[in-house]
Design a protein around this motif. Structure first.
Motif, mmCIF file in Angstrom:
data_model
loop_
_atom_site.group_PDB
_atom_site.id
_atom_site.type_symbol
_atom_site.label_atom_id
_atom_site.label_comp_id
_atom_site.label_asym_id
_atom_site.label_seq_id
_atom_site.Cartn_x
_atom_site.Cartn_y
_atom_site.Cartn_z
ATOM 1 N N VAL A 110 0.777 -1.159 -0.060
ATOM 2 C CA VAL A 110 -0.104 0.000 0.095
ATOM 3 C C VAL A 110 1.049 1.175 0.169
ATOM 4 C CG1 VAL A 110 -2.015 -0.940 1.188
ATOM 5 C CG2 VAL A 110 -0.296 -0.102 2.791
ATOM 6 N N LYS A 111 0.289 2.240 -0.320
ATOM 7 C CA LYS A 111 0.769 3.479 -0.672
ATOM 8 C C LYS A 111 0.650 4.352 0.408
ATOM 9 C CE LYS A 111 1.138 3.087 -5.471
ATOM 10 N NZ LYS A 111 0.177 3.423 -6.385
ATOM 11 N N LYS A 112 1.207 5.532 0.935
ATOM 12 C CA LYS A 112 0.800 6.426 1.922
ATOM 13 C C LYS A 112 -0.563 6.862 1.446
ATOM 14 C CE LYS A 112 1.991 10.391 4.412
ATOM 15 N NZ LYS A 112 2.729 11.458 4.852
ATOM 16 N N ASP A 113 -1.554 7.073 2.388
ATOM 17 C CA ASP A 113 -2.707 7.536 2.247
ATOM 18 C C ASP A 113 -3.599 6.427 1.527
ATOM 19 O OD1 ASP A 113 -2.313 9.891 3.282
ATOM 20 O OD2 ASP A 113 -1.450 10.892 1.689
ATOM 21 N N ASP A 114 -3.183 5.248 1.209
ATOM 22 C CA ASP A 114 -4.498 4.396 0.655
ATOM 23 C C ASP A 114 -5.118 3.910 1.970
ATOM 24 O OD1 ASP A 114 -3.221 4.141 -1.608
ATOM 25 O OD2 ASP A 114 -2.109 2.446 -1.634
ATOM 26 N N LEU A 115 -6.378 3.328 1.735
ATOM 27 C CA LEU A 115 -7.157 2.905 2.685
ATOM 28 C C LEU A 115 -7.526 1.551 2.501
ATOM 29 C CD1 LEU A 115 -9.523 3.411 4.777
ATOM 30 C CD2 LEU A 115 -11.216 3.594 2.908
ATOM 31 N N VAL A 116 -7.324 0.761 3.556
ATOM 32 C CA VAL A 116 -7.411 -0.542 3.553
ATOM 33 C C VAL A 116 -8.395 -0.981 4.429
ATOM 34 C CG1 VAL A 116 -6.088 -3.065 4.122
ATOM 35 C CG2 VAL A 116 -4.808 -0.988 3.199
ATOM 36 N N HIS A 117 -9.430 -1.539 3.958
ATOM 37 C CA HIS A 117 -10.477 -2.198 4.841
ATOM 38 C C HIS A 117 -10.294 -3.656 5.239
ATOM 39 C CE1 HIS A 117 -14.785 -2.587 6.085
ATOM 40 N NE2 HIS A 117 -14.744 -3.732 5.516
ATOM 41 N N ILE A 118 -10.156 -3.938 6.339
ATOM 42 C CA ILE A 118 -9.864 -5.398 6.984
ATOM 43 C C ILE A 118 -11.462 -5.666 7.679
ATOM 44 C CG2 ILE A 118 -8.771 -6.530 8.912
ATOM 45 C CD1 ILE A 118 -6.699 -4.324 8.543
ATOM 46 N N GLN A 119 -11.784 -6.912 7.266
ATOM 47 C CA GLN A 119 -12.920 -7.367 7.784
ATOM 48 C C GLN A 119 -12.761 -9.150 7.859
ATOM 49 O OE1 GLN A 119 -16.506 -6.070 5.779
ATOM 50 N NE2 GLN A 119 -17.618 -7.984 6.167
ATOM 51 N N TRP A 120 -13.155 -9.751 8.975
ATOM 52 C CA TRP A 120 -13.325 -11.091 9.077
ATOM 53 C C TRP A 120 -14.326 -11.500 10.042
ATOM 54 C CZ3 TRP A 120 -9.374 -8.316 11.428
ATOM 55 C CH2 TRP A 120 -8.996 -8.524 12.522
ATOM 56 N N THR A 121 -14.605 -12.557 10.217
ATOM 57 C CA THR A 121 -15.448 -13.367 10.981
ATOM 58 C C THR A 121 -15.063 -14.020 12.076
ATOM 59 O OG1 THR A 121 -16.420 -15.183 9.558
ATOM 60 C CG2 THR A 121 -17.596 -12.767 9.431
ATOM 61 N N GLY A 122 -15.605 -14.498 13.193
ATOM 62 C CA GLY A 122 -15.317 -15.415 14.276
ATOM 63 C C GLY A 122 -16.562 -15.581 15.115
ATOM 64 N N SER A 123 -16.584 -16.302 15.936
ATOM 65 C CA SER A 123 -17.768 -16.648 16.977
ATOM 66 C C SER A 123 -17.351 -16.885 18.308
ATOM 67 C CB SER A 123 -18.387 -17.893 16.343
ATOM 68 O OG SER A 123 -19.320 -18.037 17.177
ATOM 69 N N ASN A 124 -18.036 -16.538 19.229
ATOM 70 C CA ASN A 124 -17.953 -16.745 20.555
ATOM 71 C C ASN A 124 -19.215 -18.005 20.835
ATOM 72 O OD1 ASN A 124 -15.925 -15.366 21.342
ATOM 73 N ND2 ASN A 124 -17.031 -13.569 22.177
ATOM 74 N N SER A 125 -19.931 -18.387 20.146
ATOM 75 C CA SER A 125 -20.861 -19.179 20.518
ATOM 76 C C SER A 125 -21.406 -20.015 19.190
ATOM 77 C CB SER A 125 -22.098 -18.565 21.096
ATOM 78 O OG SER A 125 -22.601 -17.605 20.204
ATOM 79 N N HIS A 126 -20.560 -20.827 18.716
ATOM 80 C CA HIS A 126 -21.113 -21.643 17.328
ATOM 81 C C HIS A 126 -21.283 -22.858 18.025
ATOM 82 C CE1 HIS A 126 -17.627 -24.086 16.497
ATOM 83 N NE2 HIS A 126 -16.775 -22.985 16.715
ATOM 84 N N VAL A 177 -1.945 4.913 11.458
ATOM 85 C CA VAL A 177 -3.445 4.289 10.973
ATOM 86 C C VAL A 177 -4.427 5.098 11.695
ATOM 87 C CG1 VAL A 177 -4.723 2.256 11.586
ATOM 88 C CG2 VAL A 177 -2.282 1.966 10.921
ATOM 89 N N GLU A 178 -5.496 5.271 11.132
ATOM 90 C CA GLU A 178 -6.749 5.964 11.710
ATOM 91 C C GLU A 178 -7.960 5.005 11.693
ATOM 92 O OE1 GLU A 178 -6.859 9.760 9.369
ATOM 93 O OE2 GLU A 178 -4.861 10.262 9.750
ATOM 94 N N SER A 179 -9.028 5.451 12.376
ATOM 95 C CA SER A 179 -10.173 4.871 12.278
ATOM 96 C C SER A 179 -11.009 5.728 11.833
ATOM 97 C CB SER A 179 -10.435 4.474 13.891
ATOM 98 O OG SER A 179 -11.924 3.973 13.950
ATOM 99 N N LEU A 180 -12.105 5.148 10.933
ATOM 100 C CA LEU A 180 -12.868 5.845 10.579
ATOM 101 C C LEU A 180 -14.366 6.018 11.504
ATOM 102 C CD1 LEU A 180 -13.335 4.625 6.863
ATOM 103 C CD2 LEU A 180 -12.037 6.830 7.574
ATOM 104 N N THR A 181 -14.352 5.091 12.321
ATOM 105 C CA THR A 181 -15.536 4.788 13.240
ATOM 106 C C THR A 181 -15.152 5.577 14.539
ATOM 107 O OG1 THR A 181 -14.781 2.892 13.849
ATOM 108 C CG2 THR A 181 -16.341 2.823 12.197
ATOM 109 N N ASP A 182 -13.916 5.895 14.891
ATOM 110 C CA ASP A 182 -13.549 6.378 16.124
ATOM 111 C C ASP A 182 -12.394 7.308 15.891
ATOM 112 O OD1 ASP A 182 -12.850 7.272 18.786
ATOM 113 O OD2 ASP A 182 -12.661 5.383 19.473
ATOM 114 N N PRO A 183 -12.644 8.698 15.113
ATOM 115 C CA PRO A 183 -11.406 9.609 14.941
ATOM 116 C C PRO A 183 -10.490 9.955 16.106
ATOM 117 C CG PRO A 183 -13.612 10.351 14.055
ATOM 118 C CD PRO A 183 -13.892 9.124 14.921
ATOM 119 N N ASP A 184 -10.925 9.685 17.522
ATOM 120 C CA ASP A 184 -10.022 10.068 18.450
ATOM 121 C C ASP A 184 -8.908 8.770 18.724
ATOM 122 O OD1 ASP A 184 -11.302 12.477 19.098
ATOM 123 O OD2 ASP A 184 -12.760 11.297 20.368
#
Length: 127
Positions: free
Chosen positions: A16-32, A75-82
């Protein structure tokens, strides 16, 4: 059969280059309920968790400490800017058990690493 890969990320190497946005997503479970088919790792039965950490070297399966890791710098958060990179690293490394180091505008201090009264156990069974 051996050798097998339980989980993998695609692409294996991401450039990735500076200022690229990488969206990371996966699933898991605490109760399967997979009838004991799918209880991998060292957590309690019925769990399937992941975390996200920087490795020291591709030939070793041992993570860097958050202090040593450079990945989180800037690294910055889109959902928690602080939240800063350390806050985000703590959240991802703990499968969300902690939402930051000390608390942020969007993360109650009681859910942070320094604020939670009950800490995560070694096998993350209380995550």
């Amino acid at each position: 059969t051996f050798p097998a890969t339980e989980y993998d990320f695609i692409p294996d190497r991401l450039v990735v280059k500076k200022d690229d946005l990488v969206h990371i997503q996966w699933t898991g479970s605490n109760s399967h309920d997979n009838n004991n088919d799918g209880d991998d790792g060292e957590g309690q039965g019925g769990t399937d968790r992941s975390n996200f950490m920087e490795m020291s070297d591709q030939s070793e399966s041992y993570p860097k400490t958050i202090k040593e890791a450079k990945f989180w710098d800037g690294v910055e958060s889109l959902t928690d800017p602080d939240a800063d990179g350390t806050d985000i690293a703590i959240g991802l490394a703990s499968a969300g058990y902690y939402c930051s180091k000390k608390g942020t505008k969007n993360c109650d201090e009681d859910l942070s690493l320094e604020g939670r009264k009950k800490h995560i156990d070694d096998k993350m069974n209380n995550a």
